[in-house]
Scaffold this active site. Structure first.
Site, PDB file in Angstrom:
ATOM      1  N   ASP A 296       0.856  -1.179   0.000  1.00 17.12           N
ATOM      2  CA  ASP A 296       0.000   0.000   0.000  1.00 17.12           C
ATOM      3  C   ASP A 296       0.900   1.239   0.000  1.00 17.12           C
ATOM      4  O   ASP A 296       2.096   1.154   0.357  1.00 17.12           O
ATOM      5  CB  ASP A 296      -0.885  -0.037   1.251  1.00 17.12           C
ATOM      6  CG  ASP A 296      -1.773   1.184   1.375  1.00 17.12           C
ATOM      7  OD1 ASP A 296      -2.452   1.528   0.391  1.00 17.12           O
ATOM      8  OD2 ASP A 296      -1.778   1.808   2.451  1.00 17.12           O
TER       9      ASP A 296
ATOM     10  N   ASP B 188      -0.398   5.195   0.765  1.00 17.71           N
ATOM     11  CA  ASP B 188      -0.764   6.156   1.813  1.00 17.71           C
ATOM     12  C   ASP B 188      -0.871   5.474   3.175  1.00 17.71           C
ATOM     13  O   ASP B 188      -1.561   4.470   3.332  1.00 17.71           O
ATOM     14  CB  ASP B 188      -2.100   6.821   1.475  1.00 17.71           C
ATOM     15  CG  ASP B 188      -1.979   7.806   0.327  1.00 17.71           C
ATOM     16  OD1 ASP B 188      -0.882   8.330   0.116  1.00 17.71           O
ATOM     17  OD2 ASP B 188      -2.980   8.046  -0.368  1.00 17.71           O
TER      18      ASP B 188
ATOM     19  N   ASP C 215      -1.911  -0.868   5.888  1.00 16.54           N
ATOM     20  CA  ASP C 215      -2.207  -0.201   7.163  1.00 16.54           C
ATOM     21  C   ASP C 215      -3.692  -0.132   7.493  1.00 16.54           C
ATOM     22  O   ASP C 215      -4.054   0.064   8.655  1.00 16.54           O
ATOM     23  CB  ASP C 215      -1.646   1.220   7.152  1.00 16.54           C
ATOM     24  CG  ASP C 215      -2.488   2.168   6.297  1.00 16.54           C
ATOM     25  OD1 ASP C 215      -2.725   1.847   5.113  1.00 16.54           O
ATOM     26  OD2 ASP C 215      -2.925   3.206   6.807  1.00 16.54           O
TER      27      ASP C 215
END
Length: 278
Positions: A7, A9, A210
């Site tokens: 990922d 961001d 996240d």
């Protein structure tokens, strides 16, 4: 052969900024070890092409929560099934498009859900919400498959329930909600991992994320890691976990991966006991 699916961001990137010196060093070490790094993001193709350049990456990437896989031409020695030419890249579409999610949101607004779609808002508004500059915010608004929006009023849980009944997938990202149909990060990772296996033989797929919209990707990988969210928590009780938040957690995980043995990887992680990212 290892392949890192990551990922952006809240994981490799923080607050829409470029990689830190530590992240650059980690990327350089992965490059020296010939370990591919594949961004798997809710970002658009236009955004990801920008970040590929910024991060010094030259391989495949996955856009809009698994909606499409983009592969440089001649990256693999064969042409992947379902791949079509898309400029200098090959594109494999896994999404059924964005029209149904947009129609669904329009119907939900009539029923009292107050939403604000990134693709429909003005450029200045998009810049304020994301912290992006004008050029990058314009790229973020070019949604082709996944409707990215804010939910100002109404229950996210209820909206997700209604969406599922309509055959849609509701996801929560770092700051925005997402609606899509026919795709998720996990399906895209499995497809691309298959292509790597076809080219190179046995691989070890590693996924790092996240937030909740990374869960399908993590579940699809051989080894999966979560970094801490800004509030210090984790998106799931499953998977291996970095001690640190965001980008520092990503660097921590990569250090473990590069250490070699599985016990070195696990030792870097704990077992489970602002501006908006898209």
């Amino acid at each position: 052969m290892k392949v890192v699916f990551t990922d952006l961001d809240g994981t490799l990137l923080e607050n829409g900024q470029g990689p830190s010196d530590g992240a650059k060093a980690s990327l350089a070490m992965l490059r020296n070890k010939k370990i591919p790094v594949v961004p798997v993001s809710s970002k658009t193709r236009a955004e990801l092409e920008y970040w590929q350049r910024k991060l010094g990456l030259h391989g495949p990437f996955i856009s809009e929560n698994g909606a499409a896989i983009f592969i440089p031409k001649k990256y693999f020695s064969f042409k992947a099934s379902g791949a079509v030419s898309a400029g200098r890249l090959l594109e494999i579409k896994l999404s059924k498009g964005v029209s149904k999610p947009r129609k669904f949101l329009a119907e939900m607004r009539k029923k009292g859900f107050e939403t604000e779609s990134l693709s429909e808002m003005g450029l200045q508004r998009a810049m304020e919400l994301t912290g992006m500059g004008r050029a990058l915010a314009a790229k973020a608004k070019k949604r082709e498959f996944d409707e990215c929006f804010l939910l100002h009023s109404g229950s996210a849980k209820e909206l997700a329930k209604i969406a599922r009944k309509k055959g849609l997938i509701f996801l929560m990202g770092g700051g925005f909600c997402h609606l899509c149909i026919g795709h998720d990060k996990g399906k895209a990772v499995k497809k691309l991992a298959y292509l790597y296996k076809k080219e190179f033989g046995q691989i070890n797929s590693i996924a790092i994320g996240d937030s909740e919209n990374d869960i399908a990707m993590l579940a699809a990988a051989d080894d999966a890691y979560l970094v801490r969210k800004p509030d210090g928590g984790y998106a799931s009780k499953k998977f291996k976990k970095a001690k640190a938040k965001g980008q520092k957690g990503w660097i921590e995980i990569i250090a473990g991966i590069l250490a070699g043995p599985d016990d070195a990887i696990i030792s870097c992680c704990l077992p489970q006991a602002r501006q908006r990212s898209i």
